[in-house]
Design an enzyme around this catalytic site. Structure first.
Site, short mmCIF file in Angstrom:
data_model
loop_
_atom_site.label_atom_id
_atom_site.label_comp_id
_atom_site.label_asym_id
_atom_site.label_seq_id
_atom_site.Cartn_x
_atom_site.Cartn_y
_atom_site.Cartn_z
N SER A 77 0.86 -1.19 0.00
CA SER A 77 0.00 0.00 0.00
C SER A 77 0.90 1.24 0.00
CB SER A 77 -0.92 -0.01 1.22
OG SER A 77 -0.20 0.14 2.41
N GLU A 124 -2.92 5.57 12.58
CA GLU A 124 -2.03 5.91 11.45
C GLU A 124 -2.87 6.08 10.19
OE1 GLU A 124 1.30 3.20 11.12
OE2 GLU A 124 1.38 3.45 8.94
N LYS A 183 10.19 4.90 7.14
CA LYS A 183 10.49 3.78 6.24
C LYS A 183 11.63 4.24 5.31
CE LYS A 183 5.75 1.94 5.80
NZ LYS A 183 4.50 2.14 5.00
N ASP A 198 2.08 8.17 7.68
CA ASP A 198 2.87 7.24 6.85
C ASP A 198 2.75 7.70 5.40
OD1 ASP A 198 3.96 5.15 5.41
OD2 ASP A 198 2.45 3.68 5.96
N HIS A 254 9.05 -1.58 9.12
CA HIS A 254 9.27 -2.50 8.01
C HIS A 254 8.36 -2.12 6.83
CE1 HIS A 254 5.57 -5.13 9.13
NE2 HIS A 254 5.31 -3.86 9.12
N GLU A 299 -4.42 -2.41 9.40
CA GLU A 299 -3.69 -3.01 10.52
C GLU A 299 -4.39 -2.72 11.84
OE1 GLU A 299 0.31 -1.48 10.41
OE2 GLU A 299 0.50 -1.92 8.26
N LYS A 356 7.63 -1.04 14.18
CA LYS A 356 6.47 -1.74 13.61
C LYS A 356 7.00 -2.79 12.66
CE LYS A 356 3.36 -0.06 10.52
NZ LYS A 356 2.15 0.51 9.91
N ASP A 406 -3.63 1.07 11.97
CA ASP A 406 -3.17 1.74 10.75
C ASP A 406 -4.32 1.58 9.76
OD1 ASP A 406 -2.14 2.77 8.45
OD2 ASP A 406 -0.44 1.40 8.28
N GLU A 451 1.65 -9.41 6.73
CA GLU A 451 2.54 -9.06 7.85
C GLU A 451 2.37 -10.01 9.02
OE1 GLU A 451 2.09 -4.86 8.56
OE2 GLU A 451 3.03 -4.38 6.64
N HIS A 483 -3.50 -5.87 2.65
CA HIS A 483 -2.57 -6.85 3.22
C HIS A 483 -3.18 -8.19 3.56
CE1 HIS A 483 0.49 -3.61 4.73
NE2 HIS A 483 0.38 -3.66 3.42
P1 PGA Z 1 3.18 -1.20 3.10
O1 PGA Z 1 2.37 -1.20 4.48
O2 PGA Z 1 4.55 -1.65 3.39
O3 PGA Z 1 2.41 -2.14 2.24
O4 PGA Z 1 3.12 0.22 2.61
C1 PGA Z 1 2.91 -0.76 5.69
C2 PGA Z 1 2.16 0.42 6.22
O5 PGA Z 1 1.25 0.95 5.57
O6 PGA Z 1 2.49 0.89 7.31
ZN ZN Z 2 0.90 2.61 7.12
#
Ligand code: PGA
Ligand code: ZN
Length: 423
Positions: A42, A292, A344, A319, A372, A171, A395, A249, A212, A162
């Site tokens: 995503s 998030e 990230k 994010d 991650h 999440e 995370k 999230d 995940e 996911h």
């Molecule tokens: P992604 O998801 O690695 O698929 O972007 C992680 C997140 O959204 O925090």
């Molecule tokens: Zn996110």
């Protein structure tokens, strides 16, 4: 002083079975380090570019041979002769030769794999554990990290892009109290995770796992997933509000279309105000500690409104909103759009730039969460990065699946080392 003798890359697979870039860095002393780039599912639109071979049928257009070629023919040779301990110089070189705003010439996946491999080589050269070397690099950009193992955000239920289940939110987190030592938080997380699995099975809900490692059930509503948490935690010896907290999230971009958010909790689509009201009711019921990406990544006004509503009672994490990008972070600070950043490294592309973004966020008084991606390898670089930068949280997904537990196990090992140093 050792120098970089050679850097090369190859195509490997990530945890989703999709190609990614692994880079190796060899020093003239013979020492060798290896690191790989993770990848998102995503992904936000404001992230640095992940270069894929979209014009080739190999791996359904998802191969990374161009990125690999860029390391082997351009990026790697450009760093030969540089001291691996000079992370800022090697990252500056990578940024300079790419020359684009979003790493689109050579690919952020190629650039980050190299940047991380150099960082590992630097730690070897300095004869320091990686997290201690990252601490030194963080200090170079003005950060003053307190070294401790961060609190894990366990992603226990996977929805959105996911999970194969039917939940819209991406999440659902169980978060140990920050006062608990990491080992205790990990044990609580595992006990709760296993209990959630048993409860889902008892309900007849699907309890296979998503990207995940969290369960990916079919439930009636998103709120039901939080209800499953409440029931499951009640079945353990832990209690919400004392031992653990709940978080989300939402990854709202994934269910946003033409100004509306479509979620299964409501019979008709919601506008931004409607979604805010829904968050208020969820918070009244479940006392969310963290949320998030509650709104789409450019809905600045709605983010501000949510912050005004929840003040500092809820950690509001950007994010997709921030994409680990200094310009986006600057805007979010000015607009008071959030009070925490999801970090990230592959969203920006180099170790040094990531450290600078963390510095900016810390200066604004924000919380820092090192994260991650949904597509991971067994590389544990990010675990050391979370510790070395003094992140409040990490995370890394659920405490299940090899590529997730590799990071949690690395944190256990660091926790052991730190306690021996203190003695
Ligand atoms: P992604 O998801 O690695 O698929 O972007 C992680 C997140 O959204 O925090
Ligand atoms: Zn996110």
């Amino acid at each position: 002083m050792a120098k970089i003798a050679r850097i090369w890359a190859r195509e490997i697979l990530d945890s989703r079975g999709l190609p990614t870039v692994e880079a190796a860095c060899q020093l003239d002393s013979g020492m060798l380090s290896v690191s790989s780039a993770p990848a998102g599912t995503s992904t936000g639109t404001h992230e640095a570019l992940e270069l894929r071979d979209t014009d080739s049928p190999r791996y359904l257009g998802k191969g990374v041979l161009k990125a690999v070629g860029n390391v082997n023919s351009v990026l790697g040779p450009a760093l030969v002769g540089i001291d691996p301990s000079n992370q800022q110089a090697s990252d500056a070189k990578l940024i300079e030769i790419d020359g684009t705003e979003n790493k689109s010439k050579y690919g952020a996946n190629a650039i980050l794999a190299v940047s991380q491999a150099v960082c590992k080589a630097g730690s070897m050269e300095q004869r320091l554990p990686l997290y201690m070397w990252i601490l030194a690099l963080a200090q170079q950009v003005g950060l003053k990290p307190v070294v401790r193992v961060p609190t894990p955000l366990f992603n226990m239920i996977n929805g959105g892009l996911h999970g194969a289940g039917n939940l819209d939110f991406q999440e659902f987190h169980v978060i140990p109290a920050s006062t608990k030592p990491y080992s205790q938080g990990l044990q609580m997380g595992v006990e709760i995770y296993q209990t959630i699995g048993e409860n889902l099975a008892r309900r007849g809900a699907i309890h296979s796992v998503g990207n995940e490692g969290g369960y990916a059930p079919n439930l009636f509503t998103n709120a039901d997933a939080l209800e499953v948490f409440v029931e499951s935690i009640r079945d353990t010896k832990y209690s919400i509000g004392r031992d653990v907290f709940l978080g989300l999230d939402v990854a709202a971009d994934s269910f946003y279309k033409d100004g509306e958010y479509i979620i299964r909790d409501k019979s008709s689509p919601l506008d931004d105000n409607g979604l805010l009201e829904f968050y208020k009711s969820l918070n009244n019921q479940y006392h969310l500690a963290l949320i998030e990406d509650p709104f789409q990544e450019d809905a600045w006004e709605s983010w501000k409104k949510l912050r005004e509503t929840f003040q500092d009672q809820v950690t509001v994490v950007g994010d997709d909103l921030l994409a680990t990008n200094p310009k986006r972070v600057q805007k979010a600070i000015a607009e008071n759009a959030c009070n925490a950043i999801l970090v990230k490294p592959n969203q920006i592309g180099t170790v040094t730039e990531t450290l600078k973004v963390i510095k900016m966020s810390r200066d604004a008084g924000w919380k820092v969460i090192t994260s991650h991606r949904s597509g991971e390898t067994n590389d544990t670089f990010i675990a050391d990065f979370g510790v070395g930068t003094g992140s409040d949280y990490v995370k890394f997904g659920a405490p299940a699946r090899g590529e997730r537990v590799a990071k949690y196990n690395r944190l256990s090992s660091i926790e052991g080392e730190l306690s021996r140093i203190k003695k």
